[in-house]
Scaffold this active site. Structure first.
Site, short mmCIF file in Angstrom:
data_model
loop_
_atom_site.label_atom_id
_atom_site.label_comp_id
_atom_site.label_asym_id
_atom_site.label_seq_id
_atom_site.Cartn_x
_atom_site.Cartn_y
_atom_site.Cartn_z
N PRO A 101 23.46 -4.07 0.45
CA PRO A 101 22.87 -4.68 -0.75
C PRO A 101 23.49 -4.15 -2.03
O PRO A 101 23.92 -3.00 -2.10
CB PRO A 101 21.40 -4.25 -0.65
CG PRO A 101 21.17 -3.97 0.78
CD PRO A 101 22.48 -3.41 1.28
N GLY A 103 23.77 -2.48 -5.49
CA GLY A 103 23.03 -1.36 -6.06
C GLY A 103 22.88 -0.19 -5.10
O GLY A 103 22.40 0.86 -5.50
N CYS A 104 23.24 -0.36 -3.83
CA CYS A 104 23.17 0.75 -2.88
C CYS A 104 24.44 1.57 -2.99
O CYS A 104 25.53 1.03 -3.04
CB CYS A 104 23.01 0.26 -1.45
SG CYS A 104 21.37 -0.35 -1.06
N ILE A 105 24.27 2.86 -2.98
CA ILE A 105 25.43 3.76 -3.09
C ILE A 105 26.06 3.94 -1.73
O ILE A 105 25.42 4.06 -0.73
CB ILE A 105 24.98 5.13 -3.66
CG1 ILE A 105 24.39 4.92 -5.05
CG2 ILE A 105 26.15 6.09 -3.71
CD1 ILE A 105 23.73 6.15 -5.62
#
Length: 105
Positions: A101, A103-105
């Site tokens: 997704p 925004g996931c690091i």
């Protein structure tokens, strides 16, 4: 690109293990991916999140963030972290066979 073998099918994945083609995924692969990620047997609540992730991806082209998951999946953020430790949105997306997704690091 690297490949993995899940449920007897070779699939193409990113360096982080996310499917490059979500169409290659099937439900038989999810338990193997979950075990590989350190999660035991998948419960009905795990499946609720996995199916939600796939539906969101199909409708919007991206998996939901943890915050959106907690608000709209029917599973609280606290429970998400119990089901999918160390980053529920990222881990659930990987098990669901969708890209990481935004925004996931």
């Amino acid at each position: 690109m690297p490949t993995k073998l899940y449920a007897g099918t070779e699939v193409t994945v990113t360096d982080e293990g996310f499917f490059t083609d979500p169409g290659q995924w099937n439900e038989d692969m999810a338990p193997e991916i979950a075990r590989e990620a350190g999660i035991g047997d998948l419960s009905a609540r795990h499946w609720q999140v996995i199916e939600f992730m796939r539906t969101e991806f199909a409708e919007k082209g991206s998996g939901p963030t943890v915050r959106a998951l907690g608000k709209t999946s029917g599973v609280s953020v606290k429970e998400l972290y119990q089901l999918f430790p160390k980053g529920p949105a990222k881990l659930a997306a990987r098990i669901a066979g969708i890209p990481k997704p935004r925004g996931c690091i």
